[in-house]
Design an enzyme around this catalytic site. Sequence first.
Site, mmCIF file in Angstrom:
data_model
loop_
_atom_site.group_PDB
_atom_site.id
_atom_site.type_symbol
_atom_site.label_atom_id
_atom_site.label_comp_id
_atom_site.label_asym_id
_atom_site.label_seq_id
_atom_site.Cartn_x
_atom_site.Cartn_y
_atom_site.Cartn_z
ATOM 1 N N CYS A 198 0.841 -1.205 0.000
ATOM 2 C CA CYS A 198 0.000 0.000 0.000
ATOM 3 C C CYS A 198 0.875 1.254 0.000
ATOM 4 O O CYS A 198 1.562 1.546 0.978
ATOM 5 C CB CYS A 198 -0.913 -0.073 1.227
ATOM 6 S SG CYS A 198 -1.583 1.483 1.806
ATOM 7 N N CYS A 256 0.278 3.839 2.657
ATOM 8 C CA CYS A 256 0.753 3.354 3.967
ATOM 9 C C CYS A 256 2.238 3.629 4.126
ATOM 10 O O CYS A 256 2.701 4.078 5.171
ATOM 11 C CB CYS A 256 0.520 1.845 4.109
ATOM 12 S SG CYS A 256 -1.208 1.346 4.038
#
Length: 147
Positions: free
Chosen positions: A70, A73
């Site tokens: 991600c 993230c």
Amino acid sequence: MSTDSLHVVCPHCHTTNRVARDALSQAPDCGRCHRPLFSGLPVALDEAGFERHVARSQLPVVVDFWAAWCGPCRAMAPQFEAAARELEPGMRLVKVNTEEAQALAARLQIRSIPTMALFVGGREVARQAGALGAADIVRWARSHQSA
Ligand SMILES: [Zn+2]
């Protein structure tokens, strides 16, 4: 001088320590492994570690649910680290990899990542989806910690 004390879970050996509230800011060490209870860094936890910290910590626990694939993230990771430096020792910041803790992520119904959740006294009191900068993470956590 207050004799009030708190349960603080060691980020290294996960032993629960009793720490006087007044001593929190004086770099307390773990009574078992003798390593610092606060290192200014988020603590990476698996599902068992997460359960232990959330159930036993008397500090509010801020969780970053993330995954390696991600991009947002990864972009948020240094922001979350900066927030940990700011929020410790009044709170504990932890990271849970949702690919490794899939059952936990499913049970908590983490639908998107990054998602932050704040646990106080073992109970989730706030949740925030999407990446935030350090200042916003600090503001968000402080605004909900006494909820
Ligand atoms: Zn320890």
